[in-house]
Design a protein around this motif. Structure first.
Motif, PDB file in Angstrom:
ATOM      1  N   MET A  60      82.942  42.695  46.113  1.00 46.92           N
ATOM      2  CA  MET A  60      81.695  42.971  45.759  1.00 46.92           C
ATOM      3  C   MET A  60      81.215  41.996  44.600  1.00 46.92           C
ATOM      4  SD  MET A  60      79.862  46.784  44.872  1.00 46.92           S
ATOM      5  CE  MET A  60      81.196  47.121  43.863  1.00 46.92           C
ATOM      6  N   GLN A  61      81.982  41.815  43.792  1.00 42.07           N
ATOM      7  CA  GLN A  61      81.639  40.981  42.674  1.00 42.07           C
ATOM      8  C   GLN A  61      81.360  39.609  43.125  1.00 42.07           C
ATOM      9  OE1 GLN A  61      83.819  43.411  42.451  1.00 42.07           O
ATOM     10  NE2 GLN A  61      82.762  44.811  41.455  1.00 42.07           N
ATOM     11  N   SER A  62      82.226  38.958  43.930  1.00 41.46           N
ATOM     12  CA  SER A  62      82.269  37.597  44.320  1.00 41.46           C
ATOM     13  C   SER A  62      81.037  37.496  45.110  1.00 41.46           C
ATOM     14  CB  SER A  62      83.462  37.188  45.003  1.00 41.46           C
ATOM     15  OG  SER A  62      83.736  38.075  46.290  1.00 41.46           O
ATOM     16  N   SER A  63      80.765  38.655  45.945  1.00 39.06           N
ATOM     17  CA  SER A  63      79.410  38.494  47.130  1.00 39.06           C
ATOM     18  C   SER A  63      78.138  38.522  46.272  1.00 39.06           C
ATOM     19  CB  SER A  63      79.556  39.946  47.768  1.00 39.06           C
ATOM     20  OG  SER A  63      78.072  40.001  48.618  1.00 39.06           O
ATOM     21  N   ASP A 105      77.270  49.577  39.100  1.00 39.49           N
ATOM     22  CA  ASP A 105      77.802  51.323  39.444  1.00 39.49           C
ATOM     23  C   ASP A 105      79.361  51.183  39.921  1.00 39.49           C
ATOM     24  OD1 ASP A 105      75.446  51.673  38.031  1.00 39.49           O
ATOM     25  OD2 ASP A 105      74.620  52.341  39.749  1.00 39.49           O
ATOM     26  N   GLY A 106      79.387  50.007  40.841  1.00 39.24           N
ATOM     27  CA  GLY A 106      80.739  50.066  41.254  1.00 39.24           C
ATOM     28  C   GLY A 106      80.728  50.950  42.781  1.00 39.24           C
ATOM     29  N   ASP A 107      79.464  50.951  43.136  1.00 45.40           N
ATOM     30  CA  ASP A 107      79.218  51.640  44.381  1.00 45.40           C
ATOM     31  C   ASP A 107      79.188  50.824  45.806  1.00 45.40           C
ATOM     32  OD1 ASP A 107      77.872  53.374  46.505  1.00 45.40           O
ATOM     33  OD2 ASP A 107      76.778  54.327  44.995  1.00 45.40           O
ATOM     34  N   THR A 108      80.119  50.566  46.465  1.00 49.23           N
ATOM     35  CA  THR A 108      80.163  49.618  47.450  1.00 49.23           C
ATOM     36  C   THR A 108      79.239  50.288  48.712  1.00 49.23           C
ATOM     37  OG1 THR A 108      82.186  50.976  48.203  1.00 49.23           O
ATOM     38  CG2 THR A 108      82.599  48.877  47.036  1.00 49.23           C
ATOM     39  N   TYR A 134      74.248  48.456  51.455  1.00 51.51           N
ATOM     40  CA  TYR A 134      72.760  48.875  51.958  1.00 51.51           C
ATOM     41  C   TYR A 134      71.867  47.819  51.381  1.00 51.51           C
ATOM     42  CZ  TYR A 134      74.003  53.244  54.529  1.00 51.51           C
ATOM     43  OH  TYR A 134      74.793  54.030  55.292  1.00 51.51           O
ATOM     44  N   GLU A 135      71.772  47.357  50.048  1.00 51.80           N
ATOM     45  CA  GLU A 135      71.197  46.550  49.433  1.00 51.80           C
ATOM     46  C   GLU A 135      71.362  45.103  49.688  1.00 51.80           C
ATOM     47  OE1 GLU A 135      68.662  47.776  48.010  1.00 51.80           O
ATOM     48  OE2 GLU A 135      69.091  49.768  47.333  1.00 51.80           O
ATOM     49  N   ASN A 136      72.630  45.090  50.202  1.00 53.57           N
ATOM     50  CA  ASN A 136      73.086  43.909  50.718  1.00 53.57           C
ATOM     51  C   ASN A 136      72.136  43.340  52.063  1.00 53.57           C
ATOM     52  OD1 ASN A 136      74.772  41.222  51.093  1.00 53.57           O
ATOM     53  ND2 ASN A 136      75.377  42.606  52.888  1.00 53.57           N
ATOM     54  N   GLU A 137      72.273  44.710  52.876  1.00 56.70           N
ATOM     55  CA  GLU A 137      71.454  44.380  53.997  1.00 56.70           C
ATOM     56  C   GLU A 137      69.976  44.157  53.690  1.00 56.70           C
ATOM     57  OE1 GLU A 137      70.304  47.214  58.017  1.00 56.70           O
ATOM     58  OE2 GLU A 137      71.676  48.055  56.354  1.00 56.70           O
ATOM     59  N   ALA A 138      69.141  44.840  52.696  1.00 56.54           N
ATOM     60  CA  ALA A 138      67.967  44.420  52.477  1.00 56.54           C
ATOM     61  C   ALA A 138      67.705  43.089  52.011  1.00 56.54           C
ATOM     62  CB  ALA A 138      67.449  45.403  51.470  1.00 56.54           C
ATOM     63  N   LEU A 170      67.833  41.324  44.891  1.00 58.88           N
ATOM     64  CA  LEU A 170      69.051  40.845  44.129  1.00 58.88           C
ATOM     65  C   LEU A 170      69.354  41.767  42.990  1.00 58.88           C
ATOM     66  CD1 LEU A 170      71.234  38.867  43.388  1.00 58.88           C
ATOM     67  CD2 LEU A 170      69.317  37.465  42.239  1.00 58.88           C
ATOM     68  N   LYS A 171      68.272  42.345  42.244  1.00 61.37           N
ATOM     69  CA  LYS A 171      68.484  43.381  41.028  1.00 61.37           C
ATOM     70  C   LYS A 171      69.008  44.492  41.588  1.00 61.37           C
ATOM     71  CE  LYS A 171      64.835  41.376  38.085  1.00 61.37           C
ATOM     72  NZ  LYS A 171      63.434  41.560  37.465  1.00 61.37           N
ATOM     73  N   ARG A 172      68.823  44.858  42.715  1.00 60.84           N
ATOM     74  CA  ARG A 172      69.306  46.290  43.262  1.00 60.84           C
ATOM     75  C   ARG A 172      70.867  46.010  43.637  1.00 60.84           C
ATOM     76  NH1 ARG A 172      64.304  46.442  45.781  1.00 60.84           N
ATOM     77  NH2 ARG A 172      65.023  45.813  47.800  1.00 60.84           N
ATOM     78  N   CYS A 173      70.991  44.750  44.249  1.00 60.48           N
ATOM     79  CA  CYS A 173      72.583  44.677  44.440  1.00 60.48           C
ATOM     80  C   CYS A 173      73.222  44.490  43.220  1.00 60.48           C
ATOM     81  CB  CYS A 173      72.680  43.393  45.163  1.00 60.48           C
ATOM     82  SG  CYS A 173      71.988  43.186  46.864  1.00 60.48           S
ATOM     83  N   GLU A 174      72.629  44.084  42.220  1.00 61.60           N
ATOM     84  CA  GLU A 174      73.509  43.866  40.813  1.00 61.60           C
ATOM     85  C   GLU A 174      73.603  45.329  40.086  1.00 61.60           C
ATOM     86  OE1 GLU A 174      71.641  39.551  38.961  1.00 61.60           O
ATOM     87  OE2 GLU A 174      70.567  41.474  38.779  1.00 61.60           O
ATOM     88  N   GLN A 175      72.649  46.349  40.214  1.00 59.53           N
ATOM     89  CA  GLN A 175      72.888  47.439  39.794  1.00 59.53           C
ATOM     90  C   GLN A 175      73.981  48.380  40.605  1.00 59.53           C
ATOM     91  OE1 GLN A 175      71.253  48.938  37.100  1.00 59.53           O
ATOM     92  NE2 GLN A 175      73.009  50.395  37.226  1.00 59.53           N
ATOM     93  N   ALA A 176      74.023  48.069  41.827  1.00 59.13           N
ATOM     94  CA  ALA A 176      74.989  48.797  42.866  1.00 59.13           C
ATOM     95  C   ALA A 176      76.455  48.263  42.457  1.00 59.13           C
ATOM     96  CB  ALA A 176      74.667  48.313  44.255  1.00 59.13           C
ATOM     97  N   ALA A 177      76.423  46.959  42.049  1.00 62.36           N
ATOM     98  CA  ALA A 177      77.770  46.415  41.824  1.00 62.36           C
ATOM     99  C   ALA A 177      78.153  46.913  40.242  1.00 62.36           C
ATOM    100  CB  ALA A 177      77.636  44.814  41.873  1.00 62.36           C
TER     101      ALA A 177
END
Length: 228
Positions: free
Chosen positions: A172-175, A121-124, A129-133, A112-119
């Motif tokens: 991405m933000q709502s996800s 950064d605005g990096d879809t 990939y982090e969503n998959e993990a 979850l933290k890695r998803c937060e960081q990607a979001a």
């Protein structure tokens, strides 16, 4: 991406996936493995692996004695697959809320933290990939190997379209917010909430249905030949 460098096969698959979803490679277009190897400067093995992954996702089909071709996108079939995926994810969430170990919960929170960081950064692509993990953590925490295998297999077929969804504005933000609710439910051991939030997270309905249909229509329209 969790500190792992993408393989040549993964990079090639991503590039082809983007080309197909963006309409740069049209439905029915033949994919020549030798030409792909030269274009992306990779050997035959990564090309073969990338094509196998695209076949598994339904973006590419192999016709015996004819070759490999970009597949047509069928919205009706796609929605049916999302419906089944939502039910499988919900089951995984319900079981994970009952069975997750402390170590598995820590791994889910890390994802979850890695998803937060990607979001942030605005990096879809990174979020993809982090969503998959993140979802893989939930499958593992269900402690039902058969269910996890079925969920992973269908998720593989839907990955390109889930990636397409992330391109929709604010998705991405709502996800990410949905991910937070999922983790909270699993952490609390709330089986009903975990199942409900995961099912809703995956199910394509309402505005998300309209957005997906519009995206797929745009994809098909972009790949239509222009007539003079």
């Amino acid at each position: 991406m969790s500190g792992l460098k993408p393989s040549n096969a993964q990079r090639l698959r991503d590039a082809l996936e983007n080309d197909i979803l963006n309409g740069h490679r049209a439905p029915g277009e033949r994919l020549d493995p030798e030409a792909l190897g030269q274009e992306f400067n990779v050997s035959r093995t990564p090309v073969r692996e990338a094509i196998q992954q695209l076949v598994a996702s339904g973006l590419v089909i192999v016709q015996p004695k004819k070759g490999t071709f970009v597949a047509q996108v069928g919205i009706d079939r796609l929605i049916e697959m999302f419906e089944v995926m939502a039910e499988l994810e919900g089951m995984c969430g319900r079981l994970a809320a009952r069975r997750i170990s402390p170590q598995e919960l820590a791994e889910l929170q890390g994802a979850l933290k890695r998803c937060e960081q990607a979001a942030l950064d605005g990096d879809t692509d990174e979020y993809y990939y982090e969503n998959e993990a993140f979802h893989n953590c939930i499958y593992a925490a269900s402690h039902n190997a058969f269910l996890a295998d079925e969920a992973r297999q269908l998720k593989m077929r839907l990955k390109p379209y889930r990636r397409l969804q992330l391109k929709v504005r604010h998705r991405m933000q709502s996800s990410l917010e949905e991910h937070r609710h999922i983790v909270a439910a699993i952490e609390a051991g709330d089986t009903e909430a975990a199942e409900r939030t995961l099912r809703s997270h995956v199910l394509v309905q309402g505005e998300r249905f309209s957005d997906l249909v519009a995206s797929v229509k745009d994809l098909n329209r972009a790949s239509e030949p222009e007539w003079s």
